[in-house]
Motif scaffolding. Structure first.
Motif, PDB file in Angstrom:
ATOM      1  N   ASP A   1       3.230   5.495  -6.076  1.00 25.90           N
ATOM      2  CA  ASP A   1       3.672   5.137  -7.428  1.00 25.90           C
ATOM      3  C   ASP A   1       2.475   5.043  -8.369  1.00 25.90           C
ATOM      4  OD1 ASP A   1       4.854   4.167  -9.700  1.00 25.90           O
ATOM      5  OD2 ASP A   1       5.815   2.442  -8.750  1.00 25.90           O
ATOM      6  N   PRO A   2       1.930   6.197  -8.788  1.00 27.28           N
ATOM      7  CA  PRO A   2       0.728   6.168  -9.644  1.00 27.28           C
ATOM      8  C   PRO A   2       0.958   5.487 -10.988  1.00 27.28           C
ATOM      9  CG  PRO A   2       1.630   8.387  -9.474  1.00 27.28           C
ATOM     10  CD  PRO A   2       2.345   7.560  -8.467  1.00 27.28           C
ATOM     11  N   ASP A   3       2.163   5.534 -11.523  1.00 26.21           N
ATOM     12  CA  ASP A   3       2.414   4.893 -12.819  1.00 26.21           C
ATOM     13  C   ASP A   3       2.240   3.384 -12.734  1.00 26.21           C
ATOM     14  OD1 ASP A   3       2.946   7.324 -13.976  1.00 26.21           O
ATOM     15  OD2 ASP A   3       5.118   7.183 -13.754  1.00 26.21           O
ATOM     16  N   THR A   4       2.763   2.773 -11.674  1.00 29.86           N
ATOM     17  CA  THR A   4       2.592   1.323 -11.506  1.00 29.86           C
ATOM     18  C   THR A   4       1.129   0.974 -11.305  1.00 29.86           C
ATOM     19  OG1 THR A   4       4.812   1.048 -10.596  1.00 29.86           O
ATOM     20  CG2 THR A   4       3.207  -0.664 -10.080  1.00 29.86           C
ATOM     21  N   ARG A   5       0.415   1.795 -10.531  1.00 29.97           N
ATOM     22  CA  ARG A   5      -1.016   1.536 -10.335  1.00 29.97           C
ATOM     23  C   ARG A   5      -1.747   1.559 -11.671  1.00 29.97           C
ATOM     24  NH1 ARG A   5      -0.921   5.630  -6.384  1.00 29.97           N
ATOM     25  NH2 ARG A   5      -2.519   6.764  -7.556  1.00 29.97           N
ATOM     26  N   ARG A   6      -1.451   2.551 -12.494  1.00 32.51           N
ATOM     27  CA  ARG A   6      -2.138   2.648 -13.790  1.00 32.51           C
ATOM     28  C   ARG A   6      -1.828   1.437 -14.663  1.00 32.51           C
ATOM     29  NH1 ARG A   6      -1.369   8.354 -13.200  1.00 32.51           N
ATOM     30  NH2 ARG A   6       0.750   8.208 -14.027  1.00 32.51           N
ATOM     31  N   GLN A   7      -0.577   0.969 -14.644  1.00 32.24           N
ATOM     32  CA  GLN A   7      -0.212  -0.172 -15.476  1.00 32.24           C
ATOM     33  C   GLN A   7      -0.893  -1.445 -14.996  1.00 32.24           C
ATOM     34  OE1 GLN A   7       1.751   0.042 -18.385  1.00 32.24           O
ATOM     35  NE2 GLN A   7       0.727  -1.944 -18.582  1.00 32.24           N
ATOM     36  N   LEU A   8      -0.918  -1.645 -13.678  1.00 37.71           N
ATOM     37  CA  LEU A   8      -1.603  -2.820 -13.134  1.00 37.71           C
ATOM     38  C   LEU A   8      -3.082  -2.802 -13.509  1.00 37.71           C
ATOM     39  CD1 LEU A   8      -0.043  -2.992  -9.537  1.00 37.71           C
ATOM     40  CD2 LEU A   8       0.429  -4.540 -11.448  1.00 37.71           C
ATOM     41  N   GLY A   9      -3.709  -1.642 -13.385  1.00 39.98           N
ATOM     42  CA  GLY A   9      -5.130  -1.533 -13.716  1.00 39.98           C
ATOM     43  C   GLY A   9      -5.398  -1.794 -15.188  1.00 39.98           C
ATOM     44  N   ALA A  10      -4.538  -1.263 -16.060  1.00 42.61           N
ATOM     45  CA  ALA A  10      -4.718  -1.472 -17.496  1.00 42.61           C
ATOM     46  C   ALA A  10      -4.554  -2.949 -17.857  1.00 42.61           C
ATOM     47  CB  ALA A  10      -3.715  -0.619 -18.275  1.00 42.61           C
ATOM     48  N   ASN A  11      -3.575  -3.607 -17.248  1.00 42.49           N
ATOM     49  CA  ASN A  11      -3.381  -5.035 -17.514  1.00 42.49           C
ATOM     50  C   ASN A  11      -4.556  -5.858 -17.006  1.00 42.49           C
ATOM     51  OD1 ASN A  11      -0.890  -4.454 -18.616  1.00 42.49           O
ATOM     52  ND2 ASN A  11       0.277  -5.040 -16.795  1.00 42.49           N
ATOM     53  N   ALA A  12      -5.067  -5.487 -15.825  1.00 43.41           N
ATOM     54  CA  ALA A  12      -6.213  -6.203 -15.270  1.00 43.41           C
ATOM     55  C   ALA A  12      -7.428  -6.070 -16.183  1.00 43.41           C
ATOM     56  CB  ALA A  12      -6.539  -5.675 -13.872  1.00 43.41           C
ATOM     57  N   ARG A  13      -7.636  -4.883 -16.702  1.00 41.84           N
ATOM     58  CA  ARG A  13      -8.756  -4.640 -17.618  1.00 41.84           C
ATOM     59  C   ARG A  13      -8.614  -5.510 -18.872  1.00 41.84           C
ATOM     60  NH1 ARG A  13     -13.693  -1.675 -18.688  1.00 41.84           N
ATOM     61  NH2 ARG A  13     -13.705  -1.219 -20.905  1.00 41.84           N
ATOM     62  N   ARG A  14      -7.423  -5.566 -19.424  1.00 39.81           N
ATOM     63  CA  ARG A  14      -7.197  -6.367 -20.633  1.00 39.81           C
ATOM     64  C   ARG A  14      -7.482  -7.846 -20.381  1.00 39.81           C
ATOM     65  NH1 ARG A  14      -2.972  -9.265 -21.541  1.00 39.81           N
ATOM     66  NH2 ARG A  14      -1.693  -8.095 -20.038  1.00 39.81           N
ATOM     67  N   VAL A  15      -6.959  -8.372 -19.285  1.00 41.90           N
ATOM     68  CA  VAL A  15      -7.150  -9.793 -18.989  1.00 41.90           C
ATOM     69  C   VAL A  15      -8.615 -10.099 -18.666  1.00 41.90           C
ATOM     70  CG1 VAL A  15      -6.564 -11.619 -17.352  1.00 41.90           C
ATOM     71  CG2 VAL A  15      -4.764 -10.163 -18.288  1.00 41.90           C
ATOM     72  N   ALA A  16      -9.294  -9.189 -17.953  1.00 42.57           N
ATOM     73  CA  ALA A  16     -10.716  -9.391 -17.660  1.00 42.57           C
ATOM     74  C   ALA A  16     -11.527  -9.459 -18.945  1.00 42.57           C
ATOM     75  CB  ALA A  16     -11.221  -8.277 -16.758  1.00 42.57           C
ATOM     76  N   THR A  17     -11.184  -8.625 -19.902  1.00 42.28           N
ATOM     77  CA  THR A  17     -11.880  -8.636 -21.190  1.00 42.28           C
ATOM     78  C   THR A  17     -11.676  -9.954 -21.916  1.00 42.28           C
ATOM     79  OG1 THR A  17     -11.601  -6.237 -21.376  1.00 42.28           O
ATOM     80  CG2 THR A  17     -12.115  -7.430 -23.395  1.00 42.28           C
TER      81      THR A  17
ATOM     82  N   ILE B   1       0.840  -1.203   0.000  1.00 41.88           N
ATOM     83  CA  ILE B   1       0.000   0.000   0.000  1.00 41.88           C
ATOM     84  C   ILE B   1       0.873   1.249   0.000  1.00 41.88           C
ATOM     85  CG2 ILE B   1      -1.641   1.368   1.369  1.00 41.88           C
ATOM     86  CD1 ILE B   1      -2.870  -1.304   2.286  1.00 41.88           C
ATOM     87  N   VAL B   2       1.882   1.254   0.861  1.00 42.00           N
ATOM     88  CA  VAL B   2       2.793   2.399   0.912  1.00 42.00           C
ATOM     89  C   VAL B   2       3.465   2.599  -0.444  1.00 42.00           C
ATOM     90  CG1 VAL B   2       4.922   3.287   1.950  1.00 42.00           C
ATOM     91  CG2 VAL B   2       3.182   2.199   3.401  1.00 42.00           C
ATOM     92  N   ARG B   3       3.941   1.508  -1.003  1.00 44.51           N
ATOM     93  CA  ARG B   3       4.650   1.613  -2.286  1.00 44.51           C
ATOM     94  C   ARG B   3       3.730   2.082  -3.408  1.00 44.51           C
ATOM     95  NH1 ARG B   3       8.009  -3.370  -5.169  1.00 44.51           N
ATOM     96  NH2 ARG B   3       8.193  -2.421  -7.257  1.00 44.51           N
ATOM     97  N   LEU B   4       2.551   1.478  -3.511  1.00 41.24           N
ATOM     98  CA  LEU B   4       1.666   1.770  -4.640  1.00 41.24           C
ATOM     99  C   LEU B   4       1.014   3.143  -4.538  1.00 41.24           C
ATOM    100  CD1 LEU B   4       0.064  -1.746  -5.104  1.00 41.24           C
ATOM    101  CD2 LEU B   4       1.666  -0.620  -6.643  1.00 41.24           C
TER     102      LEU B   4
END
Length: 424
Positions: free
Chosen positions: A384-400, A378-381
């Motif tokens: 680190d907004p860039d990592t959060r955005r990348q994780l979210g984008a990857n999650a969206r792709r895989v969910a699709t 939690i502290v790290r993320l």
């Protein structure tokens, strides 16, 4: 195809992930031109009309009475009620010109559907969304805390006092023969299903001790991504300040709510390392007050929202900076996580049960096995907004790719057609 879906829980009464997964299946099949009817057991007094329509699908509730007495209540709502629920399925099928397949969801519906098959002579599919085939309490947790393989005499003799307290648990020990017999009935009926659907590889592995492997099919829960996006696009009613940390789920020990207390205390100790944030906890249960008190004690910015409607939860999920999932039971395949992934939310979860089917560590989210590890992430993320955005984008792709209705519904239809051909 004419499809009957009996389900123990269904909106609007059923507010959890299992209810919405049943709803997504029913509406998805309806949208693809199938004739769908839903039957829902309803413990009296029923809060919803006995006959209604939801999203164009007829929903019939079958009322039953069960006294608030331990074990007697279970016997009445299962063994005594199964034949009546089976008869309701038979009547519904005849009233609607027949049925081609029954797809039952959960314990009451599954057993009754097998009984109804003797008269209707149609295939029965059962989806297993928790631990009911091998655990009397369906959590798969000893004392509602520690995972254990199955209910046995020795396990229940220690589980009951741990779960109910020393006095009540000891007094309940004479019920163990009934509990074990009930589990054998559940397992025998489930094993007779034409097909059993596991939402995750984890549940599929657990089912292999009960169901023949060739009858088990791994089909994840469905999410309608377009509908979810449309709901999430509207502004939420809930307010917060700073980054949004979101937890959604039942506030019960088995769902990880107990770990929230430890998480709040640990977050407070790391406050100086964190940017401004709000922790919103969307859920209700026996631990609600304890969690609210812990927030107050540690003066952590956050609050417990109690149950919010599903649409509002989607709005918050789509806007959260981190979706927290500290669950310590064997998660079958959490709908909250699927919806979070579909909305592109960065996910931080514990690697329990079927969760790794959704979250791939470092790609579509973060898996942390302990509270200290979660707090460190939690502290790290949050910094680190860039990592959060990348994780979210990857999650969206895989969910699709994995959980979208247009990907999964053809697989359900293919299974139905295969089973129907085998019956001819």
């Amino acid at each position: 195809m004419r499809i009957l879906i009996p389900s123990d829980v269904f909106p609007p009464d059923g507010r959890g992930g299992a209810a919405w997964s049943s709803y997504a299946l029913a509406t998805g099949l309806h949208a693809r031109g199938h004739t769908v009817q839903v039957l829902v057991p309803c413990r009296q007094p029923c809060r919803s009309p006995l006959v209604a329509s939801l999203a164009g699908i007829p929903v019939q509730r079958i009322p039953y009475y069960a006294p608030k007495l331990p074990f007697i209540q279970n016997y009445v709502r299962h063994e005594r009620f199964w034949p009546r629920l089976a008869q309701a399925m038979i009547t519904a099928a005849h009233d609607n010109g027949g049925v081609d397949i029954i797809h039952a969801q959960h314990t009451q519906a599954a057993a009754a559907a097998i009984l109804a098959r003797e008269t209707l002579n149609v295939p029965v599919v059962v989806t297993v969304r928790d631990h009911w085939p091998w655990d009397y309490f369906a959590t798969g947790l000893h004392g509602n805390r520690l995972p254990y393989p199955e209910s046995s005499w020795a396990a229940l003799a220690t589980d009951l006092p741990a779960r109910l307290g020393p006095l009540r648990g000891t007094l309940a020990i004479p019920a163990i023969p009934y509990m074990l017999a009930h589990l054998r009935r559940r397992a025998k009926l489930l094993a007779a299903a034409d097909a059993v659907i596991a939402p995750s590889q984890y549940i599929a592995r657990r089912l292999r001790t009960i169901v023949e492997p060739h009858r088990i099919h791994v089909l994840p829960n469905i999410v309608d991504i377009a509908a979810t996006d449309a709901i999430a696009a509207t502004p939420p009613r809930t307010d917060w300040s700073g980054a949004l940390l979101l937890f959604a789920g039942k506030l019960e020990m088995n769902k990880g709510a107990g770990l929230l207390i430890d998480l709040i205390a640990a977050l407070a100790a790391h406050r100086h390392q964190l940017p401004p944030f709000t922790l919103l906890i969307a859920g209700d249960g026996t631990m609600r007050q304890a969690i609210a008190d812990t927030l107050t004690t540690y003066r952590l910015p956050g609050r417990v929202l109690a149950w919010i409607d599903h649409d509002e939860l989607l709005r918050l999920t789509g806007r959260c900076d981190l979706f927290l999932f500290p669950s310590n039971w064997g998660e079958p395949l959490a709908r909250a996580l699927i919806e979070a992934a579909a909305l592109g939310a960065p996910i931080l979860a514990m690697p329990t049960g079927g969760t790794p089917d959704i979250v791939s560590h470092g790609e579509t989210g973060i898996l942390a096995p302990t509270v200290p590890a979660m707090v460190a992430w939690i502290v790290r993320l949050l910094n680190d907004p860039d990592t959060r955005r990348q994780l979210g984008a990857n999650a969206r792709r895989v969910a699709t790719e994995r959980f979208a209705a247009d990907r999964l519904l053809p697989r359900y239809e293919s299974l139905y057609n295969e089973l129907c051909r085998a019956r001819v």
